[in-house]
Scaffold this active site. Sequence first.
Site, PDB file in Angstrom:
ATOM      1  N   LYS A   1      -3.648  -4.676  -9.959  1.00 55.20           N
ATOM      2  CA  LYS A   1      -2.410  -4.395  -9.245  1.00 55.20           C
ATOM      3  C   LYS A   1      -1.232  -4.507 -10.203  1.00 55.20           C
ATOM      4  O   LYS A   1      -1.327  -5.146 -11.257  1.00 55.20           O
ATOM      5  CB  LYS A   1      -2.233  -5.358  -8.068  1.00 55.20           C
ATOM      6  CG  LYS A   1      -3.398  -5.326  -7.081  1.00 55.20           C
ATOM      7  CD  LYS A   1      -3.148  -6.229  -5.897  1.00 55.20           C
ATOM      8  CE  LYS A   1      -4.422  -6.460  -5.089  1.00 55.20           C
ATOM      9  NZ  LYS A   1      -5.054  -5.223  -4.645  1.00 55.20           N
TER      10      LYS A   1
ATOM     11  N   HIS B   1      -7.351  -0.426  -1.718  1.00 54.14           N
ATOM     12  CA  HIS B   1      -6.774  -1.566  -2.422  1.00 54.14           C
ATOM     13  C   HIS B   1      -5.263  -1.375  -2.492  1.00 54.14           C
ATOM     14  O   HIS B   1      -4.770  -0.258  -2.676  1.00 54.14           O
ATOM     15  CB  HIS B   1      -7.351  -1.671  -3.834  1.00 54.14           C
ATOM     16  CG  HIS B   1      -8.790  -2.100  -3.859  1.00 54.14           C
ATOM     17  ND1 HIS B   1      -9.189  -3.370  -3.506  1.00 54.14           N
ATOM     18  CD2 HIS B   1      -9.918  -1.434  -4.191  1.00 54.14           C
ATOM     19  CE1 HIS B   1     -10.501  -3.464  -3.626  1.00 54.14           C
ATOM     20  NE2 HIS B   1     -10.971  -2.295  -4.028  1.00 54.14           N
TER      21      HIS B   1
ATOM     22  N   TYR C   1       0.851  -1.191   0.000  1.00 58.35           N
ATOM     23  CA  TYR C   1       0.000   0.000   0.000  1.00 58.35           C
ATOM     24  C   TYR C   1       0.885   1.238   0.000  1.00 58.35           C
ATOM     25  O   TYR C   1       1.889   1.296   0.718  1.00 58.35           O
ATOM     26  CB  TYR C   1      -0.885   0.034   1.251  1.00 58.35           C
ATOM     27  CG  TYR C   1      -1.807  -1.156   1.399  1.00 58.35           C
ATOM     28  CD1 TYR C   1      -3.091  -1.137   0.880  1.00 58.35           C
ATOM     29  CD2 TYR C   1      -1.381  -2.303   2.069  1.00 58.35           C
ATOM     30  CE1 TYR C   1      -3.941  -2.223   1.017  1.00 58.35           C
ATOM     31  CE2 TYR C   1      -2.228  -3.399   2.216  1.00 58.35           C
ATOM     32  CZ  TYR C   1      -3.501  -3.351   1.686  1.00 58.35           C
ATOM     33  OH  TYR C   1      -4.328  -4.428   1.823  1.00 58.35           O
TER      34      TYR C   1
END
Length: 352
Positions: free
Chosen positions: A330, A299, A288
């Site tokens: 991602k 997310h 993160y």
Amino acid sequence: MAGAEAIPALYQSGYFGRPKDNVLYLRFVEAAYLLYRNKIEIFKDKTALDFDAFLKFAALKEDFFELKYIVYKDLKERGYYIQSAATDFRIYPRGGSPGKTAAKSFVFVQSERIDLPFSALIQHLNNTENVRKQFILALVDEESDITFFEIKRVDQNNGFFGEMSYPIPDLKTGPEGFRPIPAILLKERVVLDNKTVSEKLYQNAFFGKMMDEDRLQLSLVEALYLMEQNRIEIFNLNSEKMTPDEFVEHASSIEPDFMKKYAIYKDLKDRKFVPKTGFKFGTHFRIYEKVESLDKIPHSEFLLHVISPDHLFKMPVTSGAIRLANSVHKRMIYAADTGRKIEYIEFERIKM
């Protein structure tokens, strides 16, 4: 090679080959493509070769010729201008051409069956970055489908940093001020039984996970980081205080690559990221950039897998990991501590 009459027809119109001394020199893939398009004839010992005969000839002369031809033909038919490069090809941006615009990308062709050494990947990256080009890996599978990946250093130009602007919480325990907090090493994790400290570390700095209302359980990498920061002191089950070396020895007996993983974890923390386990995604960490509250956890932006400098990328495994990362929105990063620096390499699947 072709005579002078081929230069206007082939080079000046389609930028095939390399002209020199009124002769046009063609690579095997260029010659095969032009033969396939009926633009040239090819002779060997005064005998004309058809496409299949030339394919066999070129395959005997050049390793993985058929893979390079598959990629070359695909890119040409997408409208790109292509020329030879330090890797396999360099391609020009749409609307650009040799002599008018700079090449945009270098393309390296790879079979899905062949392992790609990390060291070779770094060399390719160095070659492309030195001339400020995009590095593209063209991966050809057993059915001749091509998957294109852009590969780049994510920490290039110091751009790989999180936004966690606050330090580890001040863990004052009384009027005497700060002192390390005792923690107990079980087998695979470390437990703090100080409710106040546990809540601070969990709620404010996102370390570990609460075991119950009073206790915080830390992963081994989290525990060593806090130990090195002099925030906790760790005791074994015999109530003996452990040195950092003793803790590392224990952790490494459970996880042989523990220190390799920890080096990356520590660097990510120093870069102000929040690294947490990536087990559910089959990687070492999910990362993160910033977490403001446990009630509103965003997310994670990255998945990261730790590798060694002698790592061999198994292309089916690597491709699967990248596809998974992209499917959950991602970015997929591989990290290796080379001893000189930590390399952060991103793989991104792209459309050409």
